[in-house]
Motif scaffolding. Structure first.
Motif, short mmCIF file in Angstrom:
data_model
loop_
_atom_site.label_atom_id
_atom_site.label_comp_id
_atom_site.label_asym_id
_atom_site.label_seq_id
_atom_site.Cartn_x
_atom_site.Cartn_y
_atom_site.Cartn_z
N UNK A 239 0.48 -7.53 11.14
CA UNK A 239 1.75 -7.55 10.50
C UNK A 239 1.89 -6.29 9.65
N UNK A 240 2.31 -5.07 9.80
CA UNK A 240 2.48 -3.88 9.25
C UNK A 240 4.10 -3.86 9.27
N UNK A 241 4.44 -3.49 7.94
CA UNK A 241 6.10 -3.23 7.87
C UNK A 241 6.00 -1.82 7.27
N UNK A 242 6.73 -0.86 7.79
CA UNK A 242 6.87 0.43 6.84
C UNK A 242 8.07 0.65 6.40
N UNK A 243 7.84 0.93 4.90
CA UNK A 243 8.99 1.10 3.99
C UNK A 243 9.04 2.50 3.65
N UNK A 244 10.10 3.28 3.87
CA UNK A 244 10.18 4.78 3.18
C UNK A 244 10.18 4.44 1.79
N UNK A 245 9.30 5.23 0.97
CA UNK A 245 9.43 5.15 -0.49
C UNK A 245 8.77 6.36 -1.06
N UNK A 246 9.49 6.85 -2.24
CA UNK A 246 9.11 8.01 -2.87
C UNK A 246 8.34 7.77 -4.32
N UNK B 252 0.71 -1.13 0.06
CA UNK B 252 -0.03 -0.05 0.01
C UNK B 252 0.86 1.22 0.03
N UNK B 253 0.93 2.08 -1.09
CA UNK B 253 1.40 3.23 -1.26
C UNK B 253 0.49 4.45 -0.56
N UNK B 254 1.27 5.53 0.05
CA UNK B 254 0.64 6.56 0.56
C UNK B 254 -0.26 6.29 1.86
N UNK B 255 0.65 5.26 2.71
CA UNK B 255 -0.02 4.56 3.86
C UNK B 255 -0.07 5.29 5.16
N UNK B 256 0.54 6.24 5.26
CA UNK B 256 0.89 7.21 6.42
C UNK B 256 -0.62 7.94 6.96
N UNK B 257 -1.22 8.25 6.01
CA UNK B 257 -2.63 8.83 6.52
C UNK B 257 -3.55 8.75 5.51
N UNK B 258 -4.74 9.38 5.91
CA UNK B 258 -6.14 9.12 4.96
C UNK B 258 -6.57 7.66 4.54
N UNK C 145 7.79 9.36 9.86
CA UNK C 145 7.43 9.56 11.27
C UNK C 145 5.72 8.97 11.26
N UNK C 146 5.02 9.23 10.29
CA UNK C 146 3.82 8.63 10.30
C UNK C 146 3.78 7.06 9.90
N UNK C 147 4.56 6.70 8.93
CA UNK C 147 4.67 5.33 8.80
C UNK C 147 5.22 4.34 9.76
N UNK D 265 -5.56 -10.12 8.20
CA UNK D 265 -4.60 -11.30 8.22
C UNK D 265 -3.40 -11.21 7.28
N UNK D 266 -3.52 -9.95 6.59
CA UNK D 266 -2.29 -9.64 5.54
C UNK D 266 -1.21 -9.21 6.13
N UNK D 267 0.13 -9.65 5.45
CA UNK D 267 1.22 -8.78 6.01
C UNK D 267 1.34 -7.58 4.92
N UNK D 268 1.51 -6.70 5.53
CA UNK D 268 1.22 -5.11 4.56
C UNK D 268 2.38 -4.59 4.98
N UNK D 269 2.97 -4.16 3.70
CA UNK D 269 4.20 -3.51 3.44
C UNK D 269 3.62 -1.94 3.05
N UNK D 270 3.59 -0.98 4.09
CA UNK D 270 2.91 0.20 3.85
C UNK D 270 4.14 1.35 3.77
#
Length: 290
Positions: free
Chosen positions: A52-59, A10-16, A40-42, A29-34
């Motif tokens: 299981x939510x794993x944040x990845x900084x991505x532009x 999921x891109x743009x995952x830190x808000x909204x 900070x928000x991520x 149940x998903x493993x989500x790469x946010x």
């Protein structure tokens, strides 16, 4: 637990919308790469979400960054099952008579090219995955003017056509591709690009939320979870016969002009009918006077 054992990007995952969708998929149940540019928000999302939510900084304006996101998710879990190309912003605000080339290109890169390469770099990791699905965010702005700045509207219309073309290209790999068209959803997208202090943005968002409750036939403002639920449907087995189309989730704002659903809105026809009644009354008065 519709998405147990699934890997979801999921891109743009830190808000909204992205945040609400991340939380929903993780709960189910998903493993989500946010991913997001907001670290900070991520990180906060990953720490506080259920599942299981794993944040990845991505532009998403950088194709290399998109590829790195997809490769990382696949290397950690063995593949990708669902991609939600959600990241975007309002883009440049000038009309076509004032916009500069760099403003146009910036909006296209953020809103349209990011979706194209989100698909491009995810697909190698999705081939052979049962139920593989891509969901792209378009907008009601894609159906006509008046809902957004021009460049954003054109880019979102491009997302719709890209969705159909990608669905055709990827049918051979059993990968479904659909789009979602949000209406007036209460997020920070309307103020995120404004050059004003944060406290003023907060006030503006509150005012927008108040106004949005009366913007469409459904008498409440749209919420991020309204879109998250629709995305979950398109990504689920329940939509296994759905590809190459879009789902409008807008509270009815696109069904027609306001007078067709608001009985208090004056219409041309009502005005003509009133004139006709006045003419009849005048004629009757003249006849009575004679």
């Amino acid at each position: 637990m519709r998405f147990a054992g699934k890997t979801v990007i999921i891109t743009g995952a830190a808000s909204g919308i992205g945040l609400a969708t991340t939380q929903l998929f993780a709960r189910e149940g998903a493993t989500v790469f946010a991913s997001d540019i907001d670290s900070v928000g991520g990180e906060k999302l990953a720490a506080e979400s259920e599942g299981d939510v794993r944040f990845v900084h991505s532009d998403v304006t950088d194709p290399a960054s998109i590829k790195a996101l997809m490769d990382k998710a696949a290397s950690e879990t063995g593949g990708i099952d669902t991609v939600f190309n959600n990241a975007a912003a309002g883009g440049a605000r000038p009309g076509i008579d004032e916009i500069e080339p760099e403003e146009w290109d910036m909006t296209m890169d953020l809103v349209l090219r990011s979706v194209a390469f989100g698909i491009r770099y995810a697909v190698p990791h999705m081939k052979g995955r049962k139920g593989a699905s891509i969901v792209n965010v378009s907008s009601v702005a894609a159906v006509g003017p008046g809902y957004s700045p021009t460049a954003y509207a054109v880019a979102k219309a491009g997302v719709l056509h890209l969705t159909k073309c990608a669905a055709a290209d990827l049918a051979q790999h059993d990968i479904r591709v659909n789009a979602i068209q949000p209406g007036f959803i209460n997020t920070n997208i309307f103020t995120s690009t404004l050059e004003i202090p944060d406290e003023m943005k907060t006030m503006a968002n509150a005012a927008i939320a108040q106004l949005s409750s009366n913007a469409q036939p459904v008498k409440r403002g749209g919420q991020p979870n309204d879109i998250a639920e629709a995305v979950a449907y398109l990504a689920s087995e329940a939509a296994s016969f759905v590809t190459g189309t879009s789902l409008i989730v807008d509270g009815g704002i696109t069904i027609g002009p306001r007078h067709c659903w608001d009985p208090e809105e004056e219409t041309l026809f009502a005005g003509l009918e009133a004139m006709e009644e006045q003419a009849k009354a005048a004629a009757a008065a003249d006849a009575a006077g004679q």
